[in-house]
Design a protein around this motif. Structure first.
Motif, short mmCIF file in Angstrom:
data_model
loop_
_atom_site.label_atom_id
_atom_site.label_comp_id
_atom_site.label_asym_id
_atom_site.label_seq_id
_atom_site.Cartn_x
_atom_site.Cartn_y
_atom_site.Cartn_z
N LYS A 87 0.82 -1.21 0.00
CA LYS A 87 0.00 0.00 0.00
C LYS A 87 0.86 1.27 0.00
O LYS A 87 0.56 2.26 0.67
CB LYS A 87 -0.95 0.00 1.19
CG LYS A 87 -2.32 0.55 0.90
CD LYS A 87 -3.23 0.34 2.10
CE LYS A 87 -4.64 0.74 1.75
NZ LYS A 87 -5.56 0.52 2.86
N CYS A 88 1.95 1.25 -0.77
CA CYS A 88 2.85 2.39 -0.85
C CYS A 88 2.20 3.49 -1.68
O CYS A 88 1.83 3.29 -2.83
CB CYS A 88 4.17 1.96 -1.47
SG CYS A 88 5.49 3.13 -1.18
N GLN A 89 2.04 4.67 -1.09
CA GLN A 89 1.35 5.78 -1.74
C GLN A 89 2.31 6.57 -2.62
O GLN A 89 3.39 6.97 -2.18
CB GLN A 89 0.73 6.71 -0.71
CG GLN A 89 -0.39 6.05 0.06
CD GLN A 89 -1.00 6.99 1.07
OE1 GLN A 89 -0.33 7.80 1.68
NE2 GLN A 89 -2.31 6.86 1.26
N LEU A 90 1.89 6.82 -3.85
CA LEU A 90 2.70 7.58 -4.80
C LEU A 90 2.78 9.05 -4.39
O LEU A 90 1.84 9.60 -3.83
CB LEU A 90 2.08 7.48 -6.20
CG LEU A 90 1.96 6.07 -6.77
CD1 LEU A 90 1.16 6.10 -8.06
CD2 LEU A 90 3.33 5.47 -7.00
N ASN A 91 3.91 9.67 -4.71
CA ASN A 91 4.11 11.10 -4.50
C ASN A 91 4.11 11.79 -5.85
O ASN A 91 4.70 11.30 -6.81
CB ASN A 91 5.45 11.36 -3.80
CG ASN A 91 5.48 10.81 -2.40
OD1 ASN A 91 4.47 10.82 -1.70
ND2 ASN A 91 6.62 10.30 -1.98
N LEU A 92 3.47 12.96 -5.93
CA LEU A 92 3.45 13.73 -7.16
C LEU A 92 4.80 14.39 -7.37
O LEU A 92 5.42 14.86 -6.42
CB LEU A 92 2.35 14.79 -7.11
CG LEU A 92 0.92 14.28 -6.98
CD1 LEU A 92 -0.04 15.44 -6.82
CD2 LEU A 92 0.55 13.43 -8.19
N SER A 93 5.23 14.44 -8.63
CA SER A 93 6.47 15.13 -8.95
C SER A 93 6.17 16.61 -9.18
O SER A 93 5.02 17.03 -9.19
CB SER A 93 7.09 14.52 -10.21
OG SER A 93 6.22 14.72 -11.31
N ASP A 94 7.21 17.39 -9.35
CA ASP A 94 7.04 18.82 -9.66
C ASP A 94 7.93 19.13 -10.85
O ASP A 94 9.15 19.07 -10.73
CB ASP A 94 7.43 19.66 -8.45
CG ASP A 94 7.12 21.14 -8.66
OD1 ASP A 94 6.26 21.44 -9.50
OD2 ASP A 94 7.76 21.96 -8.00
N PRO A 95 7.42 19.42 -12.02
CA PRO A 95 6.00 19.58 -12.36
C PRO A 95 5.28 18.23 -12.36
O PRO A 95 5.91 17.19 -12.48
CB PRO A 95 6.04 20.19 -13.76
CG PRO A 95 7.33 19.72 -14.35
CD PRO A 95 8.29 19.59 -13.19
N THR A 96 3.98 18.30 -12.25
CA THR A 96 3.18 17.09 -12.05
C THR A 96 2.89 16.35 -13.35
O THR A 96 1.77 16.29 -13.80
CB THR A 96 1.87 17.41 -11.32
OG1 THR A 96 1.22 18.46 -12.03
CG2 THR A 96 2.10 17.76 -9.89
N ILE A 97 3.92 15.77 -13.93
CA ILE A 97 3.70 14.91 -15.10
C ILE A 97 3.93 13.45 -14.75
O ILE A 97 3.59 12.57 -15.52
CB ILE A 97 4.58 15.33 -16.30
CG1 ILE A 97 6.05 15.30 -15.91
CG2 ILE A 97 4.17 16.69 -16.83
CD1 ILE A 97 7.01 15.49 -17.07
N THR A 98 4.52 13.22 -13.56
CA THR A 98 4.75 11.85 -13.11
C THR A 98 4.43 11.72 -11.63
O THR A 98 4.26 12.71 -10.93
CB THR A 98 6.23 11.43 -13.32
OG1 THR A 98 7.07 12.28 -12.55
CG2 THR A 98 6.63 11.44 -14.78
N ALA A 99 4.35 10.47 -11.19
CA ALA A 99 4.19 10.15 -9.77
C ALA A 99 5.23 9.08 -9.45
O ALA A 99 5.49 8.19 -10.26
CB ALA A 99 2.78 9.65 -9.48
N THR A 100 5.83 9.20 -8.27
CA THR A 100 6.92 8.31 -7.88
C THR A 100 6.53 7.45 -6.68
O THR A 100 5.93 7.94 -5.73
CB THR A 100 8.18 9.14 -7.51
OG1 THR A 100 8.52 9.96 -8.63
CG2 THR A 100 9.35 8.24 -7.16
N ASP A 101 6.91 6.19 -6.75
CA ASP A 101 6.73 5.25 -5.65
C ASP A 101 7.95 5.40 -4.73
O ASP A 101 9.05 5.02 -5.10
CB ASP A 101 6.64 3.84 -6.22
CG ASP A 101 6.57 2.75 -5.16
OD1 ASP A 101 6.80 3.03 -3.97
OD2 ASP A 101 6.31 1.60 -5.53
N PRO A 102 7.77 5.96 -3.52
CA PRO A 102 8.92 6.15 -2.64
C PRO A 102 9.49 4.84 -2.09
O PRO A 102 10.62 4.82 -1.61
CB PRO A 102 8.37 7.03 -1.51
CG PRO A 102 6.91 6.75 -1.49
CD PRO A 102 6.53 6.43 -2.91
N CYS A 103 8.74 3.75 -2.17
CA CYS A 103 9.21 2.47 -1.65
C CYS A 103 10.14 1.75 -2.64
O CYS A 103 11.11 1.13 -2.23
CB CYS A 103 8.03 1.57 -1.32
SG CYS A 103 6.91 2.28 -0.09
#
Length: 140
Positions: A87-103
């Motif tokens: 259940k690893c929550q994605l973080n939005l990138s800046d600019p918001t064109i991608t999302a990253t899995d911090p795990c």
């Protein structure tokens, strides 16, 4: 006869093992019924192309709403498709064109949910979005 029997058992066992492993990498289905007025301050970043917001409390691990360059709004579950049971929550990138899995370090494109960096191999789980002049709704 016994060689055929042993071969059948091995084939069946491998088939079951491969199905179980694949099924473990699927985000569980949960009811989603998010609705908000289109002018809700939480959604203000969706006013322009490339804007994204995180909505907690819906989906399996929250929602990510994203306005694509063509103006359409898409919704994804915030849960990474890499080891979703974590259940690893994605973080939005800046600019918001991608999302990253911090795990795991995996990266996903928000325009279509596709994986952009390994170890991700599956796209993000997407939900249906309905936008009217007064309201935005996300359902499954």
């Amino acid at each position: 006869m016994s060689k055929i029997y042993i071969g059948f058992i091995l084939f069946f066992s491998f088939s079951l093992l491969s199905c179980a492993k694949d099924g473990a990498n699927i985000i569980p289905d949960v009811p989603v019924n998010f609705s908000a007025p289109i002018n809700d301050p939480r959604l203000s970043r969706l006013n322009g192309a490339g804007g994204a917001v995180v909505i907690s409390g819906y989906g399996y691990a929250g929602l990510i709403l994203y306005r694509r360059p063509d103006g359409a709004i898409v919704a994804y579950d915030r849960c990474s498709t890499v080891n979703p049971l974590n259940k690893c929550q994605l973080n939005l990138s800046d600019p918001t064109i991608t999302a990253t899995d911090p795990c795991s370090g995996a990266i996903f494109l928000l325009s279509d949910g596709s994986p952009a960096k390994a170890p991700a191999t599956r796209p993000l789980k997407q939900y249906q979005v309905t936008v009217t002049s007064f309201q935005i709704s996300v359902l499954n």
